[in-house]
Write a protein that holds these residues in place. Structure first.
Motif, PDB file in Angstrom:
ATOM      1  N   GLU A   1     -20.899 -43.307   2.280  1.00  0.00           N
ATOM      2  CA  GLU A   1     -20.754 -41.854   2.176  1.00  0.00           C
ATOM      3  C   GLU A   1     -21.675 -41.314   1.079  1.00  0.00           C
ATOM      4  OE1 GLU A   1     -17.017 -39.119   1.071  1.00  0.00           O
ATOM      5  OE2 GLU A   1     -16.647 -40.499   2.724  1.00  0.00           O
ATOM      6  N   GLN A   2     -21.696 -42.033  -0.048  1.00  0.00           N
ATOM      7  CA  GLN A   2     -22.564 -41.600  -1.148  1.00  0.00           C
ATOM      8  C   GLN A   2     -24.039 -41.682  -0.756  1.00  0.00           C
ATOM      9  OE1 GLN A   2     -21.259 -44.235  -4.260  1.00  0.00           O
ATOM     10  NE2 GLN A   2     -19.617 -42.878  -4.945  1.00  0.00           N
ATOM     11  N   ILE A   3     -24.395 -42.749  -0.045  1.00  0.00           N
ATOM     12  CA  ILE A   3     -25.786 -42.913   0.414  1.00  0.00           C
ATOM     13  C   ILE A   3     -26.148 -41.798   1.383  1.00  0.00           C
ATOM     14  CG2 ILE A   3     -27.298 -44.359   1.824  1.00  0.00           C
ATOM     15  CD1 ILE A   3     -25.849 -46.800   0.558  1.00  0.00           C
ATOM     16  N   ALA A   4     -25.198 -41.473   2.277  1.00  0.00           N
ATOM     17  CA  ALA A   4     -25.447 -40.404   3.252  1.00  0.00           C
ATOM     18  C   ALA A   4     -25.690 -39.074   2.530  1.00  0.00           C
ATOM     19  CB  ALA A   4     -24.263 -40.278   4.210  1.00  0.00           C
ATOM     20  N   VAL A   5     -24.898 -38.828   1.479  1.00  0.00           N
ATOM     21  CA  VAL A   5     -25.072 -37.593   0.700  1.00  0.00           C
ATOM     22  C   VAL A   5     -26.444 -37.588   0.026  1.00  0.00           C
ATOM     23  CG1 VAL A   5     -24.262 -36.319  -1.325  1.00  0.00           C
ATOM     24  CG2 VAL A   5     -22.607 -37.218   0.322  1.00  0.00           C
ATOM     25  N   LEU A   6     -26.807 -38.735  -0.582  1.00  0.00           N
ATOM     26  CA  LEU A   6     -28.110 -38.827  -1.260  1.00  0.00           C
ATOM     27  C   LEU A   6     -29.261 -38.663  -0.271  1.00  0.00           C
ATOM     28  CD1 LEU A   6     -27.400 -41.800  -3.707  1.00  0.00           C
ATOM     29  CD2 LEU A   6     -27.668 -39.385  -4.311  1.00  0.00           C
ATOM     30  N   GLU A   7     -29.102 -39.287   0.910  1.00  0.00           N
ATOM     31  CA  GLU A   7     -30.161 -39.159   1.920  1.00  0.00           C
ATOM     32  C   GLU A   7     -30.281 -37.721   2.403  1.00  0.00           C
ATOM     33  OE1 GLU A   7     -29.242 -42.010   4.916  1.00  0.00           O
ATOM     34  OE2 GLU A   7     -30.260 -43.657   3.866  1.00  0.00           O
ATOM     35  N   ALA A   8     -29.110 -37.065   2.568  1.00  0.00           N
ATOM     36  CA  ALA A   8     -29.124 -35.667   3.001  1.00  0.00           C
ATOM     37  C   ALA A   8     -29.817 -34.796   1.954  1.00  0.00           C
ATOM     38  CB  ALA A   8     -27.698 -35.175   3.249  1.00  0.00           C
ATOM     39  N   GLU A   9     -29.512 -35.067   0.683  1.00  0.00           N
ATOM     40  CA  GLU A   9     -30.152 -34.310  -0.394  1.00  0.00           C
ATOM     41  C   GLU A   9     -31.660 -34.570  -0.417  1.00  0.00           C
ATOM     42  OE1 GLU A   9     -28.172 -35.393  -3.960  1.00  0.00           O
ATOM     43  OE2 GLU A   9     -26.366 -34.210  -3.537  1.00  0.00           O
ATOM     44  N   LYS A  10     -32.022 -35.847  -0.203  1.00  0.00           N
ATOM     45  CA  LYS A  10     -33.450 -36.201  -0.200  1.00  0.00           C
ATOM     46  C   LYS A  10     -34.171 -35.509   0.953  1.00  0.00           C
ATOM     47  CE  LYS A  10     -36.463 -40.245  -0.522  1.00  0.00           C
ATOM     48  NZ  LYS A  10     -36.520 -41.726  -0.522  1.00  0.00           N
ATOM     49  N   ASN A  11     -33.531 -35.506   2.134  1.00  0.00           N
ATOM     50  CA  ASN A  11     -34.137 -34.847   3.296  1.00  0.00           C
ATOM     51  C   ASN A  11     -34.262 -33.344   3.063  1.00  0.00           C
ATOM     52  OD1 ASN A  11     -34.383 -37.229   4.733  1.00  0.00           O
ATOM     53  ND2 ASN A  11     -32.388 -37.046   5.706  1.00  0.00           N
ATOM     54  N   LYS A  12     -33.226 -32.778   2.402  1.00  0.00           N
ATOM     55  CA  LYS A  12     -33.270 -31.342   2.134  1.00  0.00           C
ATOM     56  C   LYS A  12     -34.398 -31.031   1.155  1.00  0.00           C
ATOM     57  CE  LYS A  12     -29.536 -29.026   2.372  1.00  0.00           C
ATOM     58  NZ  LYS A  12     -28.178 -28.460   2.143  1.00  0.00           N
ATOM     59  N   GLU A  13     -34.585 -31.890   0.163  1.00  0.00           N
ATOM     60  CA  GLU A  13     -35.680 -31.690  -0.788  1.00  0.00           C
ATOM     61  C   GLU A  13     -37.030 -31.746  -0.078  1.00  0.00           C
ATOM     62  OE1 GLU A  13     -35.312 -34.455  -3.973  1.00  0.00           O
ATOM     63  OE2 GLU A  13     -33.522 -33.508  -4.816  1.00  0.00           O
ATOM     64  N   LYS A  14     -37.140 -32.662   0.899  1.00  0.00           N
ATOM     65  CA  LYS A  14     -38.383 -32.741   1.676  1.00  0.00           C
ATOM     66  C   LYS A  14     -38.609 -31.441   2.453  1.00  0.00           C
ATOM     67  CE  LYS A  14     -38.583 -37.774   2.328  1.00  0.00           C
ATOM     68  NZ  LYS A  14     -38.511 -38.876   3.325  1.00  0.00           N
ATOM     69  N   GLN A  15     -37.522 -30.910   3.036  1.00  0.00           N
ATOM     70  CA  GLN A  15     -37.621 -29.649   3.768  1.00  0.00           C
ATOM     71  C   GLN A  15     -38.037 -28.523   2.824  1.00  0.00           C
ATOM     72  OE1 GLN A  15     -33.781 -29.030   5.549  1.00  0.00           O
ATOM     73  NE2 GLN A  15     -33.973 -30.764   6.957  1.00  0.00           N
ATOM     74  N   PHE A  16     -37.427 -28.492   1.640  1.00  0.00           N
ATOM     75  CA  PHE A  16     -37.754 -27.447   0.667  1.00  0.00           C
ATOM     76  C   PHE A  16     -39.220 -27.539   0.246  1.00  0.00           C
ATOM     77  CE2 PHE A  16     -33.110 -27.100  -1.021  1.00  0.00           C
ATOM     78  CZ  PHE A  16     -32.777 -26.314   0.073  1.00  0.00           C
ATOM     79  N   ASP A  17     -39.678 -28.774   0.014  1.00  0.00           N
ATOM     80  CA  ASP A  17     -41.086 -28.956  -0.386  1.00  0.00           C
ATOM     81  C   ASP A  17     -42.032 -28.492   0.724  1.00  0.00           C
ATOM     82  OD1 ASP A  17     -40.339 -29.963  -2.834  1.00  0.00           O
ATOM     83  OD2 ASP A  17     -40.494 -32.073  -2.227  1.00  0.00           O
ATOM     84  N   LYS A  18     -41.642 -28.770   1.966  1.00  0.00           N
ATOM     85  CA  LYS A  18     -42.475 -28.346   3.090  1.00  0.00           C
ATOM     86  C   LYS A  18     -42.510 -26.822   3.190  1.00  0.00           C
ATOM     87  CE  LYS A  18     -43.159 -29.031   8.056  1.00  0.00           C
ATOM     88  NZ  LYS A  18     -42.647 -29.683   9.284  1.00  0.00           N
ATOM     89  N   ILE A  19     -41.339 -26.188   3.015  1.00  0.00           N
ATOM     90  CA  ILE A  19     -41.275 -24.722   3.050  1.00  0.00           C
ATOM     91  C   ILE A  19     -42.145 -24.146   1.933  1.00  0.00           C
ATOM     92  CG2 ILE A  19     -39.759 -22.736   2.674  1.00  0.00           C
ATOM     93  CD1 ILE A  19     -37.540 -24.342   4.056  1.00  0.00           C
TER      94      ILE A  19
END
Length: 344
Positions: free
Chosen positions: A188-206
């Motif tokens: 669950e913690q890994i999933a949260v971290l991965e979700a945060e990492k993916n969101k950061e990638k999306q933010f960087d792309k935006i």
């Protein structure tokens, strides 16, 4: 996990040898562990300590009584009564099996003296204070002992004994359950971290896309005949400027005035009151941000007829927080680096 109970069997020996054997047989057939004084001699203190240890380790205690009190200690207490008293003092569930008084019994197996008779009578009265059954013959004792023990197992549950391998299996099962639970938490913690990492990638792309789109903003000043260009700005710079205003929502014309005044750095008093920035340009800018899910039309604020309000979406608020955190971290790093340079 089935437990095997250790059951201490106590009685006078010579007169009740066959009866004891039947009780021991009943216990063995039930799958439990019988122990008793016939395995030891209680003639000295060392052996009595061994017997006490056996009683301590027992889950249940059984005493069989007929008409003989048996051998006594120097203080006059019989060995059987001493075992009984000790078991009761330890809180071990104790079951008594007393010969029915109506049954004829060989004189050779009975107390011959009045003192002996009184002692066995008093002892049986003591036994009757706990759960007791009255037996008439060996078969009757065998059956009643089995039934009484089964009831005692339910009424007075005890820890018992189990195979070491069984305990290890249970321990292994518990460990697997614990590890499985921990694993679920980690996943669950890994999933949260991965979700945060993916969101950061999306933010960087935006951010990259917004920084790559440059807009020329035109403003209309008081008494001016036409629109005047200002400094070219990226969509990222404009968003960074107006986003805090949109946290609580803002009316479209107020957004236009804010961009002209604050973002484009034109003095407020120089701007005309009505639409200092083109309505269509303002709306197009907001549409660009809405395309990324950063803002949305809102009715959270009281809406006047003919006016439209815009606010950051939940996603836009997260994006703004990400930008601001990055700015704060960079400023903090600069100060730390400057402090280190000063110290060196």
């Amino acid at each position: 996990m089935a437990s095997k109970f250790q059951i201490f069997v106590s009685s006078t020996f010579g007169d009740l040898e066959k009866e004891r054997s039947l009780v021991i047989k009943a216990i063995l057939e039930m799958g439990h562990i019988p122990v008793g004084m016939e395995m030891f001699s209680a003639a000295d203190e060392e052996q009595w300590n061994i017997i006490k240890n056996q009683i301590d380790a027992s889950d249940y205690y059984v005493v069989i009584a007929a008409h003989r009190y048996g051998s006594t200690l120097p203080d006059g207490t019989g060995y059987t009564e001493k075992e009984y008293d000790y078991a009761v003092s330890c809180g071990i569930p104790s079951l008594g099996f007393i010969l029915d008084d109506s049954i004829e019994w060989p004189k050779g197996k009975s107390e011959a003296t009045e003192l002996g008779q009184k002692k066995i009578y008093d002892f049986k009265q003591k036994i009757k204070k706990k759960p007791v059954s009255f037996w008439r013959n060996q078969d009757d004792l065998y059956g009643k002992c089995s039934i009484a023990l089964m009831k005692a197992f339910t009424a007075y549950p005890r820890e018992g004994w189990v195979r070491a391998s069984t305990v290890q299996d249970v321990a292994s099962s518990k460990e697997l359950v614990r590890l499985s639970a921990e694993n679920a938490i980690f996943r669950e913690q890994i999933a949260v971290l991965e979700a945060e990492k993916n969101k950061e990638k999306q933010f960087d792309k935006i951010a990259s896309i917004l920084k790559g789109n440059i807009k020329m903003i035109y403003v209309h000043k008081k008494d001016a005949e036409d629109w005047e260009p200002t400094t070219p700005l990226s969509l990222f710079d404009i968003f960074e400027s107006i986003a805090p205003e949109l946290l609580v929502g803002s009316e479209l014309q107020a957004v236009a005035r804010f961009i002209a005044n604050v973002t484009c750095n034109v003095k407020y008093e120089e701007l005309r009151d009505l639409w200092p920035m083109p309505r269509n340009v303002t709306r197009n800018l907001l549409a660009d941000y809405a395309a990324f899910g950063l803002i949305r039309p809102t009715t959270d604020k009281p809406v006047q007829e003919g006016l439209e309000y815009w606010a950051l979406s939940a996603y836009g608020a997260e994006y703004l927080a990400y930008i601001r955190r990055g700015q704060l971290e960079r400023e903090f790093s600069k100060k730390e680096d400057g402090g280190l340079k000063l110290l060196t």
